[in-house]
Design a protein around this motif. Structure first.
Motif, PDB file in Angstrom:
ATOM      1  N   CYS A   1     -91.247  32.150 -86.756  1.00  0.00           N
ATOM      2  CA  CYS A   1     -91.429  33.198 -85.748  1.00  0.00           C
ATOM      3  C   CYS A   1     -91.071  34.562 -86.338  1.00  0.00           C
ATOM      4  O   CYS A   1     -91.761  35.562 -86.099  1.00  0.00           O
ATOM      5  N   LEU A   2     -89.985  34.585 -87.110  1.00  0.00           N
ATOM      6  CA  LEU A   2     -89.573  35.833 -87.757  1.00  0.00           C
ATOM      7  C   LEU A   2     -90.636  36.297 -88.752  1.00  0.00           C
ATOM      8  O   LEU A   2     -90.942  37.490 -88.843  1.00  0.00           O
TER       9      LEU A   2
ATOM     10  N   THR B   1     -93.404  37.850 -86.817  1.00  0.00           N
ATOM     11  CA  THR B   1     -92.952  39.156 -86.336  1.00  0.00           C
ATOM     12  C   THR B   1     -93.072  40.205 -87.435  1.00  0.00           C
ATOM     13  O   THR B   1     -93.579  41.315 -87.214  1.00  0.00           O
ATOM     14  N   GLN B   2     -92.616  39.860 -88.621  1.00  0.00           N
ATOM     15  CA  GLN B   2     -92.666  40.793 -89.751  1.00  0.00           C
ATOM     16  C   GLN B   2     -94.104  41.100 -90.153  1.00  0.00           C
ATOM     17  O   GLN B   2     -94.427  42.244 -90.519  1.00  0.00           O
TER      18      GLN B   2
ATOM     19  N   TYR C   1     -80.502  36.803 -78.248  1.00  0.00           N
ATOM     20  CA  TYR C   1     -81.384  37.152 -79.358  1.00  0.00           C
ATOM     21  C   TYR C   1     -82.469  38.148 -78.949  1.00  0.00           C
ATOM     22  O   TYR C   1     -83.042  38.843 -79.800  1.00  0.00           O
TER      23      TYR C   1
ATOM     24  N   GLU D   1     -83.560  41.512 -80.466  1.00  0.00           N
ATOM     25  CA  GLU D   1     -84.065  41.562 -81.832  1.00  0.00           C
ATOM     26  C   GLU D   1     -85.583  41.719 -81.882  1.00  0.00           C
ATOM     27  O   GLU D   1     -86.141  42.074 -82.928  1.00  0.00           O
ATOM     28  N   TYR D   2     -86.257  41.431 -80.780  1.00  0.00           N
ATOM     29  CA  TYR D   2     -87.716  41.545 -80.775  1.00  0.00           C
ATOM     30  C   TYR D   2     -88.131  43.016 -80.732  1.00  0.00           C
ATOM     31  O   TYR D   2     -87.402  43.859 -80.201  1.00  0.00           O
TER      32      TYR D   2
END
Length: 326
Positions: free
Chosen positions: A224-225, A228-229, A263, A266-267
């Protein structure tokens, strides 16, 4: 999806033909070991247009399967090494992504008829079992970089009614058909509500944008990260976001809400993030979320353009949209 996935068409066709020719060159050593080469597609020289060549390849990709005869065991499929047939299946699946869904489904249905006829002629052949295994692995496995539920659904329709599938297996195939039939490409996605970090309620159908990237994610999920990146670092995709043409709807559908709330900050701020406070998606199975992350691409009318698609395919589509916007 008719024109979205045409990126790299010429290169993909050339790659497929090169792979087939390469296998011919390798055939000599394998024939000495008792293995045969997979019969490659012979594209007529008169077909010079890449789209026409691709259409021909998909229409005739498995013609050679009808001509295969030989040893059937754990290493061979009708005399051809199983790993070689699997490589061909991988190439075939990649090519299916380059054409409209209905054309891909027609090709897959033809493939099923071929493997079913093999079983009808000779039940000792392992063609039916092996190709069915490859279909599930490449079309449906959550880890497949080429997965596509529409492809698997076309194959499942054959399995669900085939006389060569044990009755004990048909309920399982029927269930998979039901799951693959949720939120199909070209149909409107199921609406649902979700709650954001501030406690405000939202509905998917209230989101306004030319394109909606529905992103089912979990806190701390490495993939998922990575996604996102990718979104944040892509000038094309972030440009779509900034222009308002793309909206990312990031939804958590599991039960550790406190963990999500810790969390959520952080999005990216541009995203619409929330959690399924009614647990509808999991309990009512409105979406077939078999693994996290899971990505759906919707148009302005909430029609599904891509479902549970590999991230690379999603980004190809979004980058194309950005280029078309100029």
């Amino acid at each position: 999806m008719t024109n979205v996935l045409k990126i790299g068409l010429t290169a993909m066709v050339v790659s497929a033909l090169t792979l087939s020719c390469g296998q011919r060159k390798q055939a000599t050593g394998r024939q000495q070991a008792g293995a045969k080469a997979f019969p490659a597609v012979e594209v007529p020289a008169m077909l010079s247009d890449p789209s026409e060549r691709l259409d021909y390849i998909l229409a005739h990709f498995w013609d050679g399967l009808n001509k295969m005869e030989g040893e059937c065991d754990s290493l061979h499929i009708e005399g051809v090494l199983s790993e070689d047939v699997e490589k061909q299946f991988g190439t075939y699946t990649a090519l299916l992504w380059q054409v409209p869904v209905n054309q891909a489904a027609a090709s897959i249905s033809s493939l099923f008829r071929i493997v079913e006829n093999y079983e009808r002629r000779d039940t000792s052949s392992n063609v039916f079992e092996k190709i069915t295994d490859f279909a599930k692995k490449y079309f449906y496995d959550p880890n497949s970089p080429l997965r596509n539920e529409e492809f698997y659904l076309a194959y499942l329709k054959g399995l669900a009614t085939s006389e060569f599938v044990p009755e004990s297996m048909k309920p399982a195939y029927g269930y998979e058909m039901q799951m693959c039939s949720l939120n199909r490409i070209g149909e409107k996605a199921a609406d649902f509500s979700f709650r954001d970090l501030a406690g405000r309620n939202h509905r998917l159908y209230d989101v306004k944008a030319d394109y909606i990237l529905l992103f089912f994610s979990n806190p701390g999920c490495p993939n998922c990260l990575e996604i996102t990146q990718m979104i944040e670092s892509s000038p094309e995709v972030s440009g779509l976001e900034k222009s308002g043409r793309l909206k990312v709807v990031n939804v958590y559908i599991d039960q550790e809400i406190d963990k999500w709330k810790e969390y959520a900050s952080e999005y990216p701020e541009e995203w619409l993030c929330g959690y399924d406070n009614n647990y509808i998606i999991r309990t009512d199975v409105t979406y077939n979320v078999r693994a996290i992350p899971s990505l759906y691409l919707l148009d302005a009318d909430k029609k599904v353009m891509m479902k549970d698609a590999p991230q690379d395919k999603i980004f190809e589509a979004l980058q194309l949209f950005a280029m078309q916007a100029g």
